[in-house]
Design an enzyme around this catalytic site. Structure first.
Site, PDB file in Angstrom:
ATOM      1  N   SER A 158       0.724  -1.185   0.116  1.00  0.00           N
ATOM      2  CA  SER A 158      -0.078   0.084   0.237  1.00  0.00           C
ATOM      3  C   SER A 158       0.565   1.152  -0.036  1.00  0.00           C
ATOM      4  CB  SER A 158      -1.091  -0.130   1.336  1.00  0.00           C
ATOM      5  OG  SER A 158      -1.890   0.740   1.098  1.00  0.00           O
ATOM      6  N   ASP A 234     -10.027  -5.539  -3.871  1.00  0.00           N
ATOM      7  CA  ASP A 234      -9.454  -4.577  -2.849  1.00  0.00           C
ATOM      8  C   ASP A 234     -10.571  -3.624  -2.903  1.00  0.00           C
ATOM      9  OD1 ASP A 234      -7.822  -2.376  -1.787  1.00  0.00           O
ATOM     10  OD2 ASP A 234      -6.085  -3.381  -2.284  1.00  0.00           O
ATOM     11  N   HIS A 267      -7.372  -6.314   0.620  1.00  0.00           N
ATOM     12  CA  HIS A 267      -6.160  -5.222   0.798  1.00  0.00           C
ATOM     13  C   HIS A 267      -5.396  -5.571   2.027  1.00  0.00           C
ATOM     14  CE1 HIS A 267      -4.128  -1.517  -0.143  1.00  0.00           C
ATOM     15  NE2 HIS A 267      -4.145  -1.150   1.414  1.00  0.00           N
TER      16      HIS A 267
END
Length: 292
Positions: A158, A234, A267
């Site tokens: 991320s 995600d 995620h």
């Protein structure tokens, strides 16, 4: 238990645990670059000795994380032990009473959200120099203190995937390979990045390009191999992550990018657990070439 390096930085041993015959260890030290105390974690495989130093994978974590998230949740140690790779996980921002935070206490800026850049705007510019910390200060400390070599690769998730991409692209001479899970690929074009860049770097978007992977590929290209995994379920995919932008920029730059869209994954660290061994094997291939 402590050590002293030629950079005159004391490090303090915090904890350790044996895992898959290697050791997970946690330390704190005074960072000259960040102007505060910092903590990092290192996994050392059992084969690491002063006579046989091992290569290092630097892992950069995402928003709200510390050095602990990857080390406790990713399930990376069995394969790292098998491959003979050390893993270093720094914190995600400077911390301490003197370090400013988001005035609203938001999770996506300030503490836990250093974005792996060198801030130029007050009050952030006093402490928020995570780029210099990751690229220069931390590796110098690690290599002076532990039985590791100067062969490095870099990865992250991320916000940390953004950090791994931008740092690796800008410093191809310092790393062997780059990988990322669910990276913020084009922060200039997403809310997380726009908020961070405006505050840390100011309103001039030309200065933002130095920390945007897509812009860096356009201007610098990239000689290093890149592996990116992205879950197609995600929740941040369309608004924040934009992997198609990275794929387009890499294609135009003729960069060695393998982007894998993974069906059904989100995620979370469940996603990272599922593919971390692929990433470790990917890096090991290039870290071993570097030893030759």
């Amino acid at each position: 238990m402590g050590a002293r390096t030629d950079m005159t930085m004391d490090i303090e041993h915090v904890s350790q645990a044996k895992v898959f015959n290697g050791w997970h260890k946690q330390y704190r030290h005074s960072s000259l670059v960040l102007g505060c105390e910092m903590r990092f974690a290192i996994f050392l495989p059992s084969c690491a000795t002063q006579d046989t130093p091992v290569p290092v994978l630097y892992w950069l974590s995402g928003l709200t994380c510390t050095d602990e998230n990857f080390m406790q949740k990713a399930g990376a140690f069995r394969m790292a032990e098998e491959l003979g790779i050390a893993i270093v996980a720094p914190d995600t921002s400077p911390r301490g009473e003197s370090v400013p935070d988001d005035p609203d206490g938001a999770y996506d800026f300030g503490l836990g959200a250093g974005f792996y850049l060198n801030a130029t705007q007050a009050p952030w510019s006093e402490h928020y120099h995570m780029y210099d910390y990751v690229v220069n200060e931390l590796p110098a400390l690690i290599e002076a203190t532990f039985p590791v070599s100067s062969l490095r690769s870099i990865s992250g998730h991320s916000m940390g995937g953004h950090g791994a991409l931008t740092i690796g692209i800008k410093n191809a001479d310092r790393y062997q390979s780059i990988s990322a899970f669910s990276p913020i690929t084009n922060p200039m074009k997403c809310p997380w990045g726009q908020k961070a860049f405006t505050n840390y770097l100011g309103p001039d978007q030309d200065t933002w390009k130095a920390y945007d992977a897509c812009s860096l590929l356009e201007s610098n290209g990239c000689a290093l191999p890149i592996l990116v995994d992205q879950g197609d379920s995600d929740g941040f995919l369309e608004e924040q992550l934009k992997p198609e932008h990275l794929q387009s920029a890499a294609g135009a730059a003729q960069a060695q990018l393998e982007l894998r869209m993974q069906p059904g994954y989100d995620h979370s660290y469940f996603f990272i657990q599922s593919f971390i061994e692929d990433h470790l094997k990917f890096h090991a291939k290039y870290l071993t070439q570097g030893e030759g």
